[in-house]
Design a protein around this motif. Structure first.
Motif, short mmCIF file in Angstrom:
data_model
loop_
_atom_site.label_atom_id
_atom_site.label_comp_id
_atom_site.label_asym_id
_atom_site.label_seq_id
_atom_site.Cartn_x
_atom_site.Cartn_y
_atom_site.Cartn_z
N THR A 36 0.84 -1.13 0.11
CA THR A 36 0.00 -0.02 -0.15
C THR A 36 0.90 1.30 0.17
OG1 THR A 36 -0.06 -0.32 2.34
CG2 THR A 36 -1.90 -1.08 1.12
N ALA A 37 2.24 1.16 0.24
CA ALA A 37 3.10 2.23 0.22
C ALA A 37 3.18 2.80 -1.09
CB ALA A 37 4.28 2.00 0.89
N ASN A 38 3.26 2.11 -2.06
CA ASN A 38 3.36 2.39 -3.47
C ASN A 38 2.31 2.84 -4.05
OD1 ASN A 38 6.00 2.27 -3.01
ND2 ASN A 38 6.21 0.14 -3.94
N ALA A 39 2.21 3.59 -5.07
CA ALA A 39 1.05 3.97 -6.04
C ALA A 39 0.83 2.65 -6.84
CB ALA A 39 1.41 5.28 -6.75
N SER A 40 -0.59 2.58 -7.27
CA SER A 40 -0.85 1.53 -8.14
C SER A 40 -0.72 1.83 -9.48
CB SER A 40 -2.52 1.33 -7.96
OG SER A 40 -3.22 2.40 -8.62
N VAL A 41 -0.09 2.75 -9.90
CA VAL A 41 0.51 3.04 -11.36
C VAL A 41 1.69 3.05 -11.40
CG1 VAL A 41 0.17 4.61 -13.30
CG2 VAL A 41 -2.03 4.09 -12.02
N LYS A 42 2.39 2.40 -12.51
CA LYS A 42 3.81 2.29 -12.74
C LYS A 42 3.98 2.66 -14.28
CE LYS A 42 5.24 1.14 -8.85
NZ LYS A 42 5.72 2.10 -7.88
N ARG A 43 4.98 3.50 -14.40
CA ARG A 43 5.11 4.12 -15.89
C ARG A 43 6.49 3.86 -16.31
NH1 ARG A 43 2.71 8.30 -13.21
NH2 ARG A 43 0.47 8.82 -13.94
N SER A 44 6.66 3.44 -17.46
CA SER A 44 7.87 3.28 -18.20
C SER A 44 8.58 4.45 -18.66
CB SER A 44 7.65 2.32 -19.58
OG SER A 44 7.21 3.20 -20.25
N ASP A 45 9.73 4.26 -19.05
CA ASP A 45 10.51 5.58 -19.54
C ASP A 45 9.74 6.06 -20.78
OD1 ASP A 45 12.73 5.39 -17.82
OD2 ASP A 45 13.74 3.95 -19.32
N LEU A 46 9.93 7.23 -20.83
CA LEU A 46 9.28 8.22 -21.94
C LEU A 46 9.93 7.95 -23.34
CD1 LEU A 46 7.08 10.27 -22.99
CD2 LEU A 46 8.68 12.19 -22.57
N TYR A 47 9.39 7.33 -24.16
CA TYR A 47 10.21 7.20 -25.37
C TYR A 47 10.06 7.92 -26.70
CZ TYR A 47 10.73 2.46 -23.26
OH TYR A 47 10.82 1.28 -22.38
N LEU A 48 10.95 8.53 -27.24
CA LEU A 48 11.08 9.52 -28.42
C LEU A 48 11.64 8.73 -29.51
CD1 LEU A 48 12.54 12.47 -26.29
CD2 LEU A 48 10.19 11.93 -26.62
N PHE A 49 10.96 9.07 -30.75
CA PHE A 49 11.59 8.38 -32.02
C PHE A 49 11.71 9.89 -32.64
CE2 PHE A 49 10.68 6.38 -36.11
CZ PHE A 49 12.19 6.08 -36.20
N LYS A 50 12.75 10.17 -32.95
CA LYS A 50 13.03 11.54 -33.38
C LYS A 50 12.72 11.77 -35.07
CE LYS A 50 15.89 13.50 -29.62
NZ LYS A 50 17.25 14.17 -29.48
N ALA A 51 12.99 10.52 -35.65
CA ALA A 51 12.78 10.60 -37.07
C ALA A 51 11.22 10.67 -37.42
CB ALA A 51 13.27 9.44 -37.74
N LYS A 63 -2.52 -1.67 -11.61
CA LYS A 63 -2.71 -2.70 -10.99
C LYS A 63 -3.79 -2.75 -10.17
CE LYS A 63 1.02 -1.59 -8.65
NZ LYS A 63 2.01 -1.53 -7.66
N SER A 64 -4.72 -3.72 -10.60
CA SER A 64 -6.24 -3.75 -9.73
C SER A 64 -5.84 -4.90 -8.62
CB SER A 64 -7.36 -4.23 -10.68
OG SER A 64 -6.92 -5.33 -11.35
N ARG A 65 -6.93 -5.29 -8.17
CA ARG A 65 -6.62 -6.23 -6.84
C ARG A 65 -6.31 -7.57 -7.62
NH1 ARG A 65 -7.79 -6.82 -1.61
NH2 ARG A 65 -8.44 -8.65 -0.96
N TYR A 66 -6.79 -7.91 -8.86
CA TYR A 66 -6.75 -9.27 -9.18
C TYR A 66 -6.04 -9.17 -10.81
CZ TYR A 66 -9.88 -10.59 -5.61
OH TYR A 66 -10.63 -10.58 -4.48
N ASP A 67 -5.67 -8.15 -11.36
CA ASP A 67 -5.21 -8.15 -12.70
C ASP A 67 -4.47 -7.04 -12.83
OD1 ASP A 67 -4.83 -8.98 -15.32
OD2 ASP A 67 -6.95 -8.73 -15.91
N TYR A 68 -3.83 -6.85 -14.02
CA TYR A 68 -2.89 -5.55 -14.61
C TYR A 68 -3.45 -5.16 -15.90
CZ TYR A 68 0.68 -7.58 -11.20
OH TYR A 68 1.13 -8.00 -10.03
N ALA A 69 -3.47 -3.83 -16.06
CA ALA A 69 -3.98 -3.30 -17.05
C ALA A 69 -2.90 -2.55 -17.59
CB ALA A 69 -5.30 -2.47 -16.81
N ILE A 70 -2.56 -2.97 -18.82
CA ILE A 70 -1.39 -2.18 -19.61
C ILE A 70 -1.90 -1.28 -20.60
CG2 ILE A 70 0.78 -2.37 -20.68
CD1 ILE A 70 1.23 -5.00 -19.43
#
Length: 249
Positions: A36-51, A63-70
């Motif tokens: 419970t000390a951590n937030a339920s949402v985790k983010r990756s790095d921010l990806y840039l494609f300059k081309a 993160k829900s109680r029983y599943d992961y939504a990406i």
């Protein structure tokens, strides 16, 4: 957290395909009720494609109680599709985003993952350009706390031995295409590990074989497990016999 990526583009459709590796810690994926000390949402790095103009995005795990939504958060100038996402390490693989191509994988289990253990998540993101309306407002895509900015274009391409010609393996490594497995093909890929050195693909092959053991192929799979030093696959064969699913003569 760190990430790796390779890319390929299709000139005819002007779309891009990114093969990403996002490394989290076990505690990042723990159920909120246990952490419970951590937030339920985790983010990756921010990806840039300059081309490509305004092509930037990041992955987000809710993160829900029983599943992961990406999901994928990115520029409104592009539409994004998550082809698949799975975790692979220690001889086993688990899906985090369901895919028909990975139907042989079980869903992700965090119960046997240590808090400080690395959890590499492998995924493929497909980006296609769109024409948003003039009233569309861009989301704030500036790096959030804990996010790094990663220039995808600057990531090194993966090289293979010049004499390696297995298209299924090459397409997986460079484009993230999941091979159309059968038992013989999975065993062949495992036996060629010294050539292609793709540990993740080997783990997928082992997982596929463990889920497709029959009385007809038991000897073939168990022999491959012994020859290639795959104790997890050996145990899977023995468990099938011990549990009475396969009758041996």
């Amino acid at each position: 957290m760190s990430s790796e990526s390779t890319r390929s583009s299709y000139v005819t459709s002007v779309s891009y395909r990114f093969v990403l590796k996002w490394i989290l810690k076990g505690k990042d994926l723990k159920n909120p009720s246990q952490n419970t000390a951590n937030a339920s949402v985790k983010r990756s790095d921010l990806y840039l494609f300059k081309a490509a103009k305004d092509l930037r995005f990041y992955l987000e795990i809710d993160k829900s109680r029983y599943d992961y939504a990406i999901s994928i958060k990115g520029s409104k100038m592009w539409s994004f599709e998550l082809a698949y996402a799975f975790h692979a390490s220690k001889e086993k693989a688990f899906y985090l985003n369901a895919s028909n191509q990975l139907s042989f994988l079980p869903s992700y289990l965090y119960s046997n993952i240590l808090d400080e253990e690395d959890v590499p998540m492998h995924c493929v993101v497909i980006a296609d350009p769109v024409l948003p309306s003039s009233s569309t407002k861009e989301d704030d895509l500036s790096p959030k706390e804990g996010q790094n900015t990663v220039d995808i274009e600057s990531r090194p391409d993966i090289t293979l031995p010049g004499d390696y010609t297995d298209k299924m393996v090459i397409d997986f490594i460079r484009r993230g295409d999941i091979p159309k497995f059968d038992v013989s093909k999975a065993i062949q890929i495992i036996r060629e590990m010294e050539k292609h050195k793709c540990e993740v693909l080997k783990i997928l092959c082992v997982q596929y074989l463990s889920q497709n053991i029959t009385s007809q192929n038991l000897r073939q799979i168990s022999r491959a497990a012994i020859d290639c030093g795959l104790p997890f696959l050996e145990r899977a064969c023995m468990e099938k016999i011990a549990n009475g699913y396969i009758q041996t003569k």
